[in-house]
Design a protein around this motif. Structure first.
Motif, PDB file in Angstrom:
ATOM      1  N   GLN A 233       0.835  -1.201   0.000  1.00  0.00           N
ATOM      2  CA  GLN A 233       0.000   0.000   0.000  1.00  0.00           C
ATOM      3  C   GLN A 233       0.874   1.256   0.000  1.00  0.00           C
ATOM      4  O   GLN A 233       0.600   2.218  -0.724  1.00  0.00           O
ATOM      5  CB  GLN A 233      -0.919  -0.017   1.220  1.00  0.00           C
ATOM      6  N   GLY A 234       1.940   1.259   0.795  1.00  0.00           N
ATOM      7  CA  GLY A 234       2.847   2.404   0.840  1.00  0.00           C
ATOM      8  C   GLY A 234       3.575   2.613  -0.470  1.00  0.00           C
ATOM      9  O   GLY A 234       3.771   3.750  -0.921  1.00  0.00           O
ATOM     10  N   LEU A 235       3.987   1.511  -1.110  1.00  0.00           N
ATOM     11  CA  LEU A 235       4.673   1.611  -2.401  1.00  0.00           C
ATOM     12  C   LEU A 235       3.713   2.147  -3.459  1.00  0.00           C
ATOM     13  O   LEU A 235       4.100   2.993  -4.274  1.00  0.00           O
ATOM     14  CB  LEU A 235       5.231   0.248  -2.812  1.00  0.00           C
ATOM     15  N   GLU A 236       2.472   1.689  -3.434  1.00  0.00           N
ATOM     16  CA  GLU A 236       1.484   2.191  -4.389  1.00  0.00           C
ATOM     17  C   GLU A 236       1.246   3.691  -4.194  1.00  0.00           C
ATOM     18  O   GLU A 236       1.100   4.437  -5.160  1.00  0.00           O
ATOM     19  CB  GLU A 236       0.166   1.421  -4.279  1.00  0.00           C
ATOM     20  N   GLN A 237       1.206   4.139  -2.948  1.00  0.00           N
ATOM     21  CA  GLN A 237       1.021   5.574  -2.697  1.00  0.00           C
ATOM     22  C   GLN A 237       2.220   6.361  -3.206  1.00  0.00           C
ATOM     23  O   GLN A 237       2.064   7.428  -3.786  1.00  0.00           O
ATOM     24  CB  GLN A 237       0.801   5.871  -1.219  1.00  0.00           C
ATOM     25  N   ALA A 238       3.417   5.857  -2.987  1.00  0.00           N
ATOM     26  CA  ALA A 238       4.620   6.542  -3.478  1.00  0.00           C
ATOM     27  C   ALA A 238       4.580   6.656  -4.996  1.00  0.00           C
ATOM     28  O   ALA A 238       4.928   7.699  -5.564  1.00  0.00           O
ATOM     29  CB  ALA A 238       5.874   5.805  -3.021  1.00  0.00           C
ATOM     30  N   HIS A 239       4.123   5.599  -5.664  1.00  0.00           N
ATOM     31  CA  HIS A 239       4.008   5.652  -7.127  1.00  0.00           C
ATOM     32  C   HIS A 239       2.914   6.617  -7.555  1.00  0.00           C
ATOM     33  O   HIS A 239       3.073   7.342  -8.537  1.00  0.00           O
ATOM     34  CB  HIS A 239       3.747   4.256  -7.698  1.00  0.00           C
ATOM     35  N   ARG A 240       1.813   6.668  -6.842  1.00  0.00           N
ATOM     36  CA  ARG A 240       0.748   7.609  -7.185  1.00  0.00           C
ATOM     37  C   ARG A 240       1.249   9.046  -7.056  1.00  0.00           C
ATOM     38  O   ARG A 240       0.996   9.893  -7.929  1.00  0.00           O
ATOM     39  CB  ARG A 240      -0.475   7.401  -6.293  1.00  0.00           C
ATOM     40  N   THR A 241       1.972   9.337  -5.980  1.00  0.00           N
ATOM     41  CA  THR A 241       2.528  10.680  -5.794  1.00  0.00           C
ATOM     42  C   THR A 241       3.503  11.003  -6.918  1.00  0.00           C
ATOM     43  O   THR A 241       3.487  12.098  -7.475  1.00  0.00           O
ATOM     44  CB  THR A 241       3.216  10.799  -4.426  1.00  0.00           C
ATOM     45  N   LYS A 242       4.338  10.020  -7.266  1.00  0.00           N
ATOM     46  CA  LYS A 242       5.297  10.204  -8.367  1.00  0.00           C
ATOM     47  C   LYS A 242       4.556  10.531  -9.657  1.00  0.00           C
ATOM     48  O   LYS A 242       4.926  11.463 -10.375  1.00  0.00           O
ATOM     49  CB  LYS A 242       6.128   8.930  -8.546  1.00  0.00           C
ATOM     50  N   GLU A 243       3.488   9.787  -9.950  1.00  0.00           N
ATOM     51  CA  GLU A 243       2.746  10.015 -11.184  1.00  0.00           C
ATOM     52  C   GLU A 243       2.010  11.358 -11.170  1.00  0.00           C
ATOM     53  O   GLU A 243       1.881  12.002 -12.212  1.00  0.00           O
ATOM     54  CB  GLU A 243       1.803   8.846 -11.443  1.00  0.00           C
ATOM     55  N   PHE A 244       1.560  11.793  -9.999  1.00  0.00           N
ATOM     56  CA  PHE A 244       0.954  13.116  -9.874  1.00  0.00           C
ATOM     57  C   PHE A 244       1.987  14.193 -10.197  1.00  0.00           C
ATOM     58  O   PHE A 244       1.703  15.137 -10.935  1.00  0.00           O
ATOM     59  CB  PHE A 244       0.393  13.321  -8.465  1.00  0.00           C
ATOM     60  N   ILE A 245       3.176  14.050  -9.658  1.00  0.00           N
ATOM     61  CA  ILE A 245       4.252  15.024  -9.903  1.00  0.00           C
ATOM     62  C   ILE A 245       4.602  15.059 -11.390  1.00  0.00           C
ATOM     63  O   ILE A 245       4.742  16.131 -11.984  1.00  0.00           O
ATOM     64  CB  ILE A 245       5.495  14.699  -9.046  1.00  0.00           C
ATOM     65  N   ILE A 246       4.711  13.887 -12.010  1.00  0.00           N
ATOM     66  CA  ILE A 246       5.053  13.814 -13.435  1.00  0.00           C
ATOM     67  C   ILE A 246       3.941  14.420 -14.289  1.00  0.00           C
ATOM     68  O   ILE A 246       4.212  15.102 -15.280  1.00  0.00           O
ATOM     69  CB  ILE A 246       5.331  12.351 -13.845  1.00  0.00           C
ATOM     70  N   ALA A 247       2.685  14.189 -13.909  1.00  0.00           N
ATOM     71  CA  ALA A 247       1.545  14.699 -14.683  1.00  0.00           C
ATOM     72  C   ALA A 247       1.345  16.204 -14.540  1.00  0.00           C
ATOM     73  O   ALA A 247       0.638  16.815 -15.340  1.00  0.00           O
ATOM     74  CB  ALA A 247       0.266  13.969 -14.263  1.00  0.00           C
ATOM     75  N   THR A 248       1.973  16.807 -13.526  1.00  0.00           N
ATOM     76  CA  THR A 248       1.795  18.247 -13.282  1.00  0.00           C
ATOM     77  C   THR A 248       3.148  18.961 -13.201  1.00  0.00           C
ATOM     78  O   THR A 248       3.452  19.625 -12.211  1.00  0.00           O
ATOM     79  CB  THR A 248       1.002  18.462 -11.978  1.00  0.00           C
ATOM     80  N   PRO A 249       3.967  18.861 -14.261  1.00  0.00           N
ATOM     81  CA  PRO A 249       5.312  19.447 -14.199  1.00  0.00           C
ATOM     82  C   PRO A 249       5.313  20.970 -14.157  1.00  0.00           C
ATOM     83  O   PRO A 249       6.293  21.586 -13.732  1.00  0.00           O
ATOM     84  CB  PRO A 249       5.976  18.946 -15.484  1.00  0.00           C
ATOM     85  N   HIS A 250       4.217  21.589 -14.578  1.00  0.00           N
ATOM     86  CA  HIS A 250       4.108  23.049 -14.597  1.00  0.00           C
ATOM     87  C   HIS A 250       3.902  23.644 -13.203  1.00  0.00           C
ATOM     88  O   HIS A 250       4.095  24.831 -13.001  1.00  0.00           O
ATOM     89  CB  HIS A 250       2.946  23.467 -15.497  1.00  0.00           C
ATOM     90  N   ARG A 251       3.513  22.796 -12.244  1.00  0.00           N
ATOM     91  CA  ARG A 251       3.276  23.291 -10.883  1.00  0.00           C
ATOM     92  C   ARG A 251       4.597  23.495 -10.164  1.00  0.00           C
ATOM     93  O   ARG A 251       5.567  22.813 -10.411  1.00  0.00           O
ATOM     94  CB  ARG A 251       2.414  22.316 -10.095  1.00  0.00           C
ATOM     95  N   GLY A 252       4.581  24.426  -9.255  1.00  0.00           N
ATOM     96  CA  GLY A 252       5.768  24.696  -8.461  1.00  0.00           C
ATOM     97  C   GLY A 252       5.421  25.692  -7.366  1.00  0.00           C
ATOM     98  O   GLY A 252       4.259  26.061  -7.179  1.00  0.00           O
ATOM     99  N   LEU A 253       6.413  26.118  -6.657  1.00  0.00           N
ATOM    100  CA  LEU A 253       6.211  27.095  -5.586  1.00  0.00           C
ATOM    101  C   LEU A 253       6.282  28.483  -6.193  1.00  0.00           C
ATOM    102  O   LEU A 253       7.279  28.855  -6.820  1.00  0.00           O
ATOM    103  CB  LEU A 253       7.274  26.929  -4.512  1.00  0.00           C
ATOM    104  N   LYS A 254       5.216  29.246  -6.030  1.00  0.00           N
ATOM    105  CA  LYS A 254       5.128  30.590  -6.589  1.00  0.00           C
ATOM    106  C   LYS A 254       5.199  31.597  -5.456  1.00  0.00           C
ATOM    107  O   LYS A 254       4.422  31.535  -4.510  1.00  0.00           O
ATOM    108  CB  LYS A 254       3.808  30.715  -7.343  1.00  0.00           C
ATOM    109  N   LEU A 255       6.141  32.486  -5.554  1.00  0.00           N
ATOM    110  CA  LEU A 255       6.328  33.543  -4.557  1.00  0.00           C
ATOM    111  C   LEU A 255       6.015  34.886  -5.207  1.00  0.00           C
ATOM    112  O   LEU A 255       6.541  35.203  -6.260  1.00  0.00           O
ATOM    113  CB  LEU A 255       7.765  33.539  -4.036  1.00  0.00           C
ATOM    114  N   GLN A 256       5.156  35.639  -4.556  1.00  0.00           N
ATOM    115  CA  GLN A 256       4.863  36.973  -5.081  1.00  0.00           C
ATOM    116  C   GLN A 256       4.553  37.915  -3.923  1.00  0.00           C
ATOM    117  O   GLN A 256       4.052  37.486  -2.887  1.00  0.00           O
ATOM    118  CB  GLN A 256       3.725  36.949  -6.084  1.00  0.00           C
ATOM    119  N   PRO A 257       4.854  39.182  -4.114  1.00  0.00           N
ATOM    120  CA  PRO A 257       4.590  40.140  -3.039  1.00  0.00           C
ATOM    121  C   PRO A 257       3.102  40.365  -2.867  1.00  0.00           C
ATOM    122  O   PRO A 257       2.332  40.271  -3.823  1.00  0.00           O
ATOM    123  CB  PRO A 257       5.284  41.407  -3.529  1.00  0.00           C
TER     124      PRO A 257
END
Length: 120
Positions: free
Chosen positions: A94-118
């Motif tokens: 179950q933990g390995l499957e969650q790690a893979h799901r998180t990995k696939e979420f990250i890969i599917a959303t490469p445009h996301r990141g931390l945005k800093l603005q005043p």
């Protein structure tokens, strides 16, 4: 880490395209394509599941280690990565499957990141 700066708006965006490409190259897709969230809603990982063999345990540690380096720029994944990291010693399927799901979420959303603005 990639830093994009929009001078007229004062926005800085931090992303990690090289780390994402590394996840993509090193670990093939195995759960679902383009998940909408880094983890299943309401899922709680337990240590009572089916244990991992040595090879799977090594894979879990490697994936979670890479994800931990990305937590700074992907705050929406912090909770999922923390949960997976708590299973790095005695992991379960179950933990390995969650790690893979998180990995696939990250890969599917490469445009996301931390945005800093005043704030204005």
């Amino acid at each position: 880490m990639r830093v994009d700066y929009v001078p007229d708006r004062g926005i800085v965006k931090l992303t990690q395209p090289v780390q994402i490409q590394g996840l993509k190259d090193e670990y093939p897709t195995r759960t679902m394509k383009n998940p909408q969230t880094p983890a299943k809603a309401g899922q709680v990982l337990t240590k009572n599941g089916e244990p991992l063999n040595r090879e799977e345990q090594t894979e879990l540690r490697s994936i979670v280690g890479k994800q931990q380096h990305m937590r700074l720029t992907r705050p929406e994944c912090m909770s999922s990565v923390r949960e997976s990291a708590s299973h790095m010693t005695d992991g379960t399927k179950q933990g390995l499957e969650q790690a893979h799901r998180t990995k696939e979420f990250i890969i599917a959303t490469p445009h996301r990141g931390l945005k800093l603005q005043p704030s204005r």
